[in-house]
Write a protein that holds these residues in place. Structure first.
Motif, short mmCIF file in Angstrom:
data_model
loop_
_atom_site.label_atom_id
_atom_site.label_comp_id
_atom_site.label_asym_id
_atom_site.label_seq_id
_atom_site.Cartn_x
_atom_site.Cartn_y
_atom_site.Cartn_z
N TYR A 67 0.83 -1.20 0.00
CA TYR A 67 0.00 0.00 0.00
C TYR A 67 0.87 1.26 0.00
N TYR A 68 2.18 1.07 0.00
CA TYR A 68 3.10 2.20 -0.06
C TYR A 68 3.22 2.70 -1.50
N ASP A 69 3.75 3.90 -1.65
CA ASP A 69 3.91 4.46 -2.99
C ASP A 69 4.95 3.70 -3.81
N GLY A 70 5.90 3.08 -3.13
CA GLY A 70 6.92 2.29 -3.83
C GLY A 70 6.71 0.81 -3.63
N ARG A 71 7.76 0.04 -3.93
CA ARG A 71 7.69 -1.41 -3.77
C ARG A 71 7.92 -1.79 -2.31
N ARG A 72 7.39 -2.97 -1.95
CA ARG A 72 7.63 -3.52 -0.62
C ARG A 72 8.17 -4.94 -0.79
N ARG A 86 -0.62 6.95 0.87
CA ARG A 86 -1.75 7.87 0.76
C ARG A 86 -2.80 7.54 1.81
N PRO A 87 -3.53 8.55 2.30
CA PRO A 87 -4.47 8.33 3.41
C PRO A 87 -5.47 7.21 3.20
N ILE A 137 -7.15 1.38 4.40
CA ILE A 137 -7.32 0.00 3.96
C ILE A 137 -6.29 -0.91 4.64
N SER A 138 -5.04 -0.46 4.69
CA SER A 138 -3.98 -1.25 5.30
C SER A 138 -4.25 -1.49 6.78
N ASN A 139 -4.68 -0.44 7.50
CA ASN A 139 -4.95 -0.58 8.93
C ASN A 139 -6.12 -1.53 9.20
#
Length: 274
Positions: free
Chosen positions: A161-166, A241-242, A247-249
């Motif tokens: 859910y981050y702007d980059g890769r995880r 992003r908020p 969604i992640s939380n």
């Protein structure tokens, strides 16, 4: 990860006899030195090529130094009473301990996660500049427990859910089970045929992959079995992003760590910023 009849219900996992050992705890090893002692003996250039050729995936059955593995086993057994169990019908059943609990009770895991030697080696494999996950991410490092018959997780990606890769680093801790990591490579690459695989990760073994590209699952545990794995999550961009944060939380609260664990940390963060 959960109670058997509820979507989410914190409970305690039964202690196994091995967890009741009275053997004095050994001092924790130095994480950087322990990692360096292993990575310097590896052909990292070849492993990096393997990682790329396999669509951002690498499996090693022997990675951690024995004293590091022993420390992780000790921590995993010591945290059995902290396990939060969850049940999502048709998808997952099991238990987990988030980084927030680990920070309080098993600080060596946090030290290993932040090891400069480890992060530098993973950067060589991936070709990316990696950062630790933000302090309020409960998945940054977490233990996952399969201790009851039927504990499993179905097919999924470790969606970022981050702007980059995880990237996910999965370390074997305890494996007294028949559970396997089943996976499919290249599923997001239309130019390469999907390639299925399956491994049973021993204590000290390693799997490293891009969470958005590896489709995988953990097969169900049998009766009187126990499997514990440790995952580290590293990101290329820690911004989120908020709406993705929400969604992640919610996913973390329902499927893994419980609402109290996730949203208590959010409240604490807001209070610290006030």
């Amino acid at each position: 990860m959960h109670a058997e009849n509820d979507v989410i219900a914190p409970t305690s996992v039964e202690r196994s006899p091995a967890s009741l050992s009275t053997t004095p705890a050994a001092p924790a090893p130095n994480a950087d030195r322990a990692v360096a002692s292993r990575t310097r003996a590896l052909d990292t250039r070849r492993l990096s090529k393997d990682f790329v050729d396999q669509g951002a995936f690498l499996y090693l059955d022997d990675f951690l130094a024995p004293d590091v593995t022993a420390q992780l086993v000790q921590s995993a057994r010591g945290l059995l009473d902290e396990v939060n169990r969850n049940y999502l019908p048709g998808h997952k059943q099991g238990g987990s301990v988030s980084r927030h609990t680990i920070d309080r009770l098993a600080p060596f895991i946090a030290e290993l996660y932040r090891s400069k030697e480890l992060i530098g080696w993973l950067e060589q494999l991936s070709g990316d500049k990696l950062q630790v996950s933000p302090a309020d991410d409960p998945h940054a490092y977490a233990l996952y427990y399969y201790t009851r018959a039927g504990d499993h997780i179905g097919w999924h990606y470790d969606t970022s859910y981050y702007d980059g890769r995880r990237y996910t680093l999965l370390l074997g801790v305890i494996d007294e089970s028949s559970c396997r990591l089943d996976y499919e490579l290249h599923t997001r690459n239309p130019d390469v045929p999907d390639q299925p695989g399956s491994v049973q990760i021993p204590p000290g073994g390693l799997v490293f992959f891009d969470g958005d590209t590896l489709r995988h699952r953990i097969t169900p545990a049998g009766a009187n079995e126990m499997r514990v794995s440790l995952t580290f999550e590293y990101v290329t961009d820690p911004n989120m992003r908020p709406w993705r944060r929400f969604i992640s939380n919610m996913k973390d609260a329902i499927a893994y760590f419980g609402f109290r664990q996730v949203f208590r940390q959010m409240a604490k963060r807001g209070k610290d910023r006030a």
